[in-house]
Design a protein around this motif. Structure first.
Motif, PDB file in Angstrom:
ATOM      1  N   ASP A   1      23.390 -34.655  33.776  1.00 55.02           N
ATOM      2  CA  ASP A   1      22.672 -35.829  34.284  1.00 55.02           C
ATOM      3  C   ASP A   1      22.273 -36.761  33.146  1.00 55.02           C
ATOM      4  OD1 ASP A   1      22.956 -34.916  36.804  1.00 55.02           O
ATOM      5  OD2 ASP A   1      20.853 -34.346  37.119  1.00 55.02           O
ATOM      6  N   LYS A   2      21.931 -37.975  33.482  1.00 55.16           N
ATOM      7  CA  LYS A   2      21.531 -38.962  32.476  1.00 55.16           C
ATOM      8  C   LYS A   2      20.248 -38.528  31.788  1.00 55.16           C
ATOM      9  CE  LYS A   2      20.607 -43.929  31.940  1.00 55.16           C
ATOM     10  NZ  LYS A   2      21.516 -44.029  30.781  1.00 55.16           N
ATOM     11  N   GLU A   3      20.164 -38.851  30.497  1.00 58.72           N
ATOM     12  CA  GLU A   3      19.005 -38.459  29.694  1.00 58.72           C
ATOM     13  C   GLU A   3      17.772 -39.276  30.049  1.00 58.72           C
ATOM     14  OE1 GLU A   3      20.777 -41.971  27.707  1.00 58.72           O
ATOM     15  OE2 GLU A   3      21.592 -40.117  28.536  1.00 58.72           O
ATOM     16  N   THR A   4      16.606 -38.731  29.694  1.00 55.54           N
ATOM     17  CA  THR A   4      15.335 -39.446  29.795  1.00 55.54           C
ATOM     18  C   THR A   4      14.831 -39.713  28.383  1.00 55.54           C
ATOM     19  OG1 THR A   4      14.763 -38.361  31.889  1.00 55.54           O
ATOM     20  CG2 THR A   4      12.967 -39.369  30.630  1.00 55.54           C
TER      21      THR A   4
ATOM     22  N   TYR B   1      16.870 -33.896  28.540  1.00 57.68           N
ATOM     23  CA  TYR B   1      17.805 -33.681  29.634  1.00 57.68           C
ATOM     24  C   TYR B   1      17.280 -32.550  30.524  1.00 57.68           C
ATOM     25  CZ  TYR B   1      21.155 -36.270  26.725  1.00 57.68           C
ATOM     26  OH  TYR B   1      21.774 -37.228  25.961  1.00 57.68           O
ATOM     27  N   ILE B   2      17.599 -32.622  31.799  1.00 59.06           N
ATOM     28  CA  ILE B   2      17.237 -31.578  32.762  1.00 59.06           C
ATOM     29  C   ILE B   2      18.520 -31.037  33.383  1.00 59.06           C
ATOM     30  CG2 ILE B   2      15.990 -31.044  34.888  1.00 59.06           C
ATOM     31  CD1 ILE B   2      14.053 -33.299  34.222  1.00 59.06           C
ATOM     32  N   ASP B   3      18.628 -29.725  33.438  1.00 62.73           N
ATOM     33  CA  ASP B   3      19.794 -29.079  34.036  1.00 62.73           C
ATOM     34  C   ASP B   3      19.822 -29.414  35.534  1.00 62.73           C
ATOM     35  OD1 ASP B   3      21.743 -27.394  35.061  1.00 62.73           O
ATOM     36  OD2 ASP B   3      21.206 -25.734  33.739  1.00 62.73           O
TER      37      ASP B   3
ATOM     38  N   LEU C   1      16.703 -29.631  27.800  1.00 67.91           N
ATOM     39  CA  LEU C   1      17.189 -29.809  26.435  1.00 67.91           C
ATOM     40  C   LEU C   1      16.566 -31.070  25.867  1.00 67.91           C
ATOM     41  CD1 LEU C   1      19.219 -29.139  24.081  1.00 67.91           C
ATOM     42  CD2 LEU C   1      20.820 -30.666  25.254  1.00 67.91           C
ATOM     43  N   GLU C   2      15.941 -30.952  24.708  1.00 64.72           N
ATOM     44  CA  GLU C   2      15.404 -32.111  23.999  1.00 64.72           C
ATOM     45  C   GLU C   2      16.130 -32.214  22.664  1.00 64.72           C
ATOM     46  OE1 GLU C   2      11.192 -31.756  23.695  1.00 64.72           O
ATOM     47  OE2 GLU C   2      10.873 -31.840  25.867  1.00 64.72           O
TER      48      GLU C   2
END
Length: 241
Positions: A5-8, A17-19, A27-28
């Protein structure tokens, strides 16, 4: 790693990122240097992670995490070739706390620390001494994406061919600075500051900060009874800015 998915953006260079298949897995990453934190929020749903299984062996945990790192290509190889230590932990899902396990048989969480290789027969030590900022948390969960609960990676390359020679404090001066309270106590251990503390070992090492630093500087390390550890800059004070 499954984060499609698109990053925040947290900052202009630090992304989260969220799985998409599991919102508890994130993931950061710092896009400037590719340092990252991969983590599973096991405290929010511990019952799905800790189901009574214990770590079967130290070797099995080390191999599984190493295989994941190498397959993903997300670590600098020198870290995997450095000094690796483990800490056996017992996580209590009810209190959401981890304590040192009495044995492997009741270890349901293992911390794996990745230290740099020794330099000129001297240790390269992080701020916490026996716990490094490059580490993994491993648990024998049923689901593969829940077995590595934490993977922290921070890497600053060392220019081994670029070095300088500086005078060190004498051992007498270093000892007096420790007595006078100028050393940084990394771990007080099971000691009382009001009681006498005996120092059992003194040696030179290099300090390896989690934050980027311009130089890998030598330090005096003081180890005392009941797990006391203290650091003191080893370069003569006249040469320090």
């Amino acid at each position: 790693l499954g984060f499609t998915d698109k990053e925040t953006p947290i900052t202009s260079t630090y992304y989260r990122y969220i799985d998409p298949k599991d919102k508890f897995r994130t993931l950061e990453i710092d896009i400037n240097n590719m340092n990252f934190k991969l983590q599973y929020d096991y405290e929010s749903n511990p019952s799905t992670v800790f189901t009574g299984e214990t770590v079967q062996s130290k070797e099995q945990a080390l191999t599984e995490v190493k295989d994941f790192i190498q397959f993903s290509g997300i670590f600098d190889g020198s870290i995997l070739n450095g000094n690796i230590t483990t800490i056996n932990l017992l996580y209590d899902p009810q209190t959401k706390t981890a304590s040192v396990a009495s044995s492997l048989s009741n270890t349901n969480l293992m911390r794996i620390n990745y230290f740099r290789k020794d330099l000129d027969s001297k240790k390269i030590l992080p701020p916490a001494f026996n716990e490094n900022y490059n580490f993994a948390l491993f648990t024998p969960a049923d689901k593969p994406n829940k077995r590595i609960l934490r993977l922290n990676y921070t890497f600053w390359p060392i220019a081994f061919d670029n070095f300088g020679t500086y005078p060190l404090r004498s051992s007498e001066m270093a000892w007096q600075d420790l007595v006078d309270g100028y050393a940084f106590v990394v771990n007080l251990g099971n000691n009382n500051v009001e009681n006498e503390i005996k120092i059992r070992n003194i040696y030179l090492a290099y300090y390896d900060s989690e934050d980027q630093q311009s130089y890998l500087q030598p330090i005096y390390v003081f180890e005392g009874n009941n797990d006391l550890v203290a650091y003191l800059p080893a370069i003569a004070t006249d040469w320090l800015e």
